[in-house]
Design a protein around this motif. Structure first.
Motif, short mmCIF file in Angstrom:
data_model
loop_
_atom_site.label_atom_id
_atom_site.label_comp_id
_atom_site.label_asym_id
_atom_site.label_seq_id
_atom_site.Cartn_x
_atom_site.Cartn_y
_atom_site.Cartn_z
N LYS A 5 8.98 -0.21 6.73
CA LYS A 5 9.62 1.47 6.86
C LYS A 5 8.81 1.88 8.08
O LYS A 5 7.66 2.22 8.05
N VAL A 6 9.64 2.36 8.92
CA VAL A 6 8.98 3.08 10.20
C VAL A 6 9.89 4.29 10.58
O VAL A 6 11.02 4.33 10.38
N GLY A 7 9.60 5.05 11.36
CA GLY A 7 10.25 6.25 12.11
C GLY A 7 10.50 7.30 11.14
O GLY A 7 9.86 7.50 10.09
N GLU A 8 11.04 8.53 11.67
CA GLU A 8 11.37 9.67 11.10
C GLU A 8 12.84 10.15 11.46
O GLU A 8 13.28 9.79 12.37
N GLY A 9 13.44 10.78 10.28
CA GLY A 9 14.83 11.21 10.58
C GLY A 9 15.60 10.81 9.78
O GLY A 9 15.43 10.42 8.61
N PRO A 10 17.05 10.70 10.01
CA PRO A 10 17.93 10.25 9.03
C PRO A 10 17.81 8.84 8.65
O PRO A 10 17.15 8.07 9.64
N VAL A 11 17.89 8.38 7.49
CA VAL A 11 17.67 7.11 7.05
C VAL A 11 18.59 6.16 7.56
O VAL A 11 19.97 6.31 7.21
N VAL A 12 18.22 5.08 7.83
CA VAL A 12 19.14 3.79 8.31
C VAL A 12 18.65 2.48 7.39
O VAL A 12 17.30 2.35 7.60
N LEU A 13 19.37 2.02 6.46
CA LEU A 13 19.14 0.74 5.80
C LEU A 13 19.65 -0.31 6.29
O LEU A 13 20.88 -0.47 6.52
N LEU A 14 18.73 -1.27 6.83
CA LEU A 14 18.99 -2.51 7.52
C LEU A 14 19.25 -3.61 6.55
O LEU A 14 18.06 -3.99 6.19
N ILE A 54 14.52 -2.48 15.64
CA ILE A 54 13.79 -1.72 14.69
C ILE A 54 12.87 -0.47 15.27
O ILE A 54 13.32 0.76 15.09
N ASP A 55 12.24 -0.86 16.37
CA ASP A 55 11.37 0.23 17.02
C ASP A 55 12.15 1.33 17.79
O ASP A 55 11.70 2.36 17.76
N THR A 56 13.31 0.82 18.39
CA THR A 56 14.16 1.70 19.13
C THR A 56 14.93 2.60 18.10
O THR A 56 15.03 3.89 18.54
N LEU A 57 15.29 2.06 17.22
CA LEU A 57 15.89 2.92 16.13
C LEU A 57 15.28 3.98 15.50
O LEU A 57 15.33 4.94 15.18
N ALA A 58 13.84 3.66 15.19
CA ALA A 58 12.94 4.42 14.64
C ALA A 58 12.55 5.58 15.46
O ALA A 58 11.80 6.56 14.96
N ARG A 59 13.00 5.64 16.74
CA ARG A 59 12.74 6.75 17.50
C ARG A 59 13.56 7.98 17.20
O ARG A 59 12.96 9.05 17.30
N ARG A 60 14.55 7.52 16.34
CA ARG A 60 15.38 8.62 15.91
C ARG A 60 15.54 8.67 14.30
O ARG A 60 16.24 9.75 13.86
N TYR A 61 15.39 7.66 13.72
CA TYR A 61 15.71 7.63 12.34
C TYR A 61 14.37 6.89 11.58
O TYR A 61 13.53 6.29 12.11
N THR A 62 14.68 7.18 10.07
CA THR A 62 13.62 6.30 9.32
C THR A 62 14.21 5.01 9.11
O THR A 62 15.51 5.01 8.54
N VAL A 63 13.58 4.00 9.48
CA VAL A 63 14.58 2.74 9.29
C VAL A 63 13.79 1.85 8.17
O VAL A 63 12.58 1.70 8.08
N ILE A 64 14.58 1.64 7.21
CA ILE A 64 14.05 0.80 6.05
C ILE A 64 14.81 -0.52 6.46
O ILE A 64 16.19 -0.71 6.32
N PRO A 72 0.97 -1.36 -0.05
CA PRO A 72 -0.05 -0.03 -0.15
C PRO A 72 0.82 1.34 -0.06
O PRO A 72 1.99 1.21 -0.33
N SER A 73 0.24 2.23 0.51
CA SER A 73 0.96 3.60 0.43
C SER A 73 2.27 3.50 1.59
O SER A 73 2.28 2.65 2.50
N ASN A 74 3.38 4.54 1.17
CA ASN A 74 4.40 4.36 2.15
C ASN A 74 4.24 5.44 3.36
O ASN A 74 5.38 6.03 3.52
N ARG A 75 3.05 5.58 3.82
CA ARG A 75 2.80 6.35 5.03
C ARG A 75 3.57 6.04 6.04
O ARG A 75 3.90 4.75 6.36
N PRO A 76 4.13 6.89 6.80
CA PRO A 76 4.84 6.39 8.23
C PRO A 76 4.03 5.43 9.10
O PRO A 76 2.79 5.61 9.24
N SER A 77 4.59 4.61 9.73
CA SER A 77 3.90 3.66 10.55
C SER A 77 4.72 3.55 11.82
O SER A 77 5.85 3.34 11.82
N ASN A 78 3.94 3.20 13.01
CA ASN A 78 4.62 3.08 14.20
C ASN A 78 4.84 1.44 14.49
O ASN A 78 5.30 1.02 15.41
N ARG A 79 4.58 0.69 13.59
CA ARG A 79 4.31 -0.92 13.89
C ARG A 79 5.26 -1.16 12.50
O ARG A 79 5.54 -0.49 11.55
#
Length: 334
Positions: free
Chosen positions: A30-39, A54-64, A6-13
Motif C-alpha cells: 500500500k503506497v501513495g495518497e489519493g483515489p484508490v487503485v486496486l491492482l 506502482i511508484d509512478t501511480l502512487a504520485r496520484r493515487y493510493t495504490v493497493i 505492521p501498521s498501515n501507515r503510508p509508505s514511499n517504498r
C-alpha cells in the motif's frame, strides 16, 4: 476477525505488509495518497508484476497491490480459489484497510477477479480496467491448459528440483532476450516456474486453473453479464503481441461492452504494464481523469438485470467468436 501487522501507515517504498483474514495471511503493498487503485496480478504472479508502475501511480493515487491467496507471500492453504472467492477476499481486504471504493485494475487471471468484483460489489467499484484479461473468450495458451491435466503436480515437482530448476530459469531468461515476439514474456514465465518449487503453490495454482480452464480453454466468461458495464466506466488494455491470451479478445470486449475504451499497445506482450510502464501509467491516468466514478443505483442495477442483454448471452458469445479489434483509444506513444 482480522488483524494487521505492521501498521498501515503510508509508505514511499513498496514495502510488503500483512493482514490475517479468515485465518490466512495475506500480503499486500500500500503506497501513495489519493483515489484508490486496486491492482490485481495474474496467475502464478504476485504484486511485483506491478513494480514498474506502482511508484509512478502512487504520485496520484493510493495504490493497493495484494498477493492473491495461493500466490507470492500470501498463504497457500487448501481453500476456495474460485474467482468469486477471490472477489470476496478483495472486498474484505479493502474493508480492513478502511477503503470503501476503488478503481479496480486486473491483469490476466486478475482481470477475471476484477470483473467478478465489479459484478458482486458494484457499489464499491468506481471503474474497471482489464489488462490482457481472462474471461473474454475461450482461447488461452496450451501451457495453462496443461496445468489441469493429471500428473501436472508430480511432473512439475521433478522439473523444479534444484539443478533442473536453475537450468530452466537460465534458459527461459536467455530466450526472453531473443529478437522474437514469441519469447518476449519468458522472463516472467521464469519467475512463475521458479514459484512452482513450493508444493503448496503448485496445489493452489492447480485449483485456481481448474476453476476457470478445462482442456478446451477458458470456461468463465463475462459475455452474459457484460451489459452491466453500461453503468460503470470500463477500459481494456492489451499487448499487440500477446501469446498467452489472443489480442483479438480485446475486440471481444468491445463487442460485449460497446461503451468500453480499448487500447492495444504495439510491441508489447502479455505484460504491457511491464513492457511499456510509462505508457501504461498514462493510460490509467487518462482513464481516471476523463471518467466519473460509477455511482451505484439499486434501481438502475435492477433495471439492467431485469431487461438483460438485448440479444442475450448466446448472441454475445457468437459475436465474440468473430469480433476483431473495433475500437482503439489513441494515446501518444511512449
Amino acid at each position: 476477525m482480522s488483524r494487521t501487522q505492521p501498521s498501515n501507515r503510508p509508505s514511499n517504498r513498496q514495502d510488503v505488509q500483512y493482514v490475517t483474514l479468515h485465518g490466512h495471511r495475506r500480503a499486500y503493498v500500500k503506497v501513495g495518497e489519493g483515489p484508490v487503485v486496486l491492482l490485481l496480478h495474474g496467475l502464478g504472479c504476485d504484486h511485483t508484476t506491478w513494480a514498474p508502475v506502482i511508484d509512478t501511480l502512487a504520485r496520484r493515487y493510493t495504490v493497493i497491490a495484494p498477493d492473491l491467496l495461493g500466490h507470492g507471500r500470501s498463504a497457500k492453504p487448501r481453500a476456495d480459489y474460485s474467482v468469486g472467492g477471490y472477489a470476496n477476499a478483495m472486498r474484505d481486504l479493502l474493508t480492513v484497510l478502511g477503503i470503501d471504493r476503488a478503481t479496480v485494475v486486473g491483469h490476466s487471471f486478475g482481470g477475471g477477479v476484477a470483473m467478478q468484483f465489479a459484478y458482486q460489489f458494484p457499489e464499491r467499484t468506481e471503474r474497471l480496467m482489464l489488462v490482457a484479461s481472462g474471461g473474454l473468450g475461450p482461447e488461452v495458451t496450451p501451457a495453462i491448459r496443461a496445468i489441469t491435466t493429471p500428473g501436472f503436480h508430480q511432473v512439475m515437482g521433478l522439473l523444479t528440483l534444484p539443478g533442473v530448476r536453475h537450468a530452466g530459469k537460465v534458459g527461459l531468461r536467455a530466450l526472453s532476450h531473443a529478437p522474437c515476439s514469441y519469447t518476449r514474456d519468458l522472463d516472467e514465465v521464469a519467475e512463475i516456474y521458479d514459484s512452482f518449487k513450493d508444493s503448496s503453490a503448485r496445489h493452489a495454482i492447480r485449483h485456481v486453473v481448474r476453476a476457470v480452464v478445462d482442456w478446451r480453454g477458458q470456461i468463465v466468461t463475462m459475455a452474459d453479464r457484460a451489459y452491466l458495464t453500461e453503468a460503470m466506466p470500463m477500459a481494456v488494455v492489451w499487448g499487440e503481441q500477446d501469446r498467452v491470451i489472443p489480442v483479438r479478445h480485446a475486440g471481444n470486449a468491445g463487442s460485449f461492452a460497446p461503451y468500453a475504451r480499448v487500447e492495444v499497445i504495439p510491441n508489447a506482450g502479455h505484460f504491457p504494464h511491464k513492457d511499456h510502464p510509462q505508457r501504461f501509467v498514462r493510460i490509467v491516468n487518462e482513464f481516471i481523469r476523463s471518467t466519473q466514478p460509477a455511482t451505484y443505483s439499486r434501481d438502475r442495477f435492477r433495471r439492467l438485470l431485469r431487461d438483460g442483454h438485448a440479444g442475450g448471452a448466446g448472441e454475445a458469445a457468437e459475436a465474440a467468436e468473430t469480433a476483431e479489434i473495433a475500437t482503439v483509444t489513441a494515446l501518444p506513444s511512449a
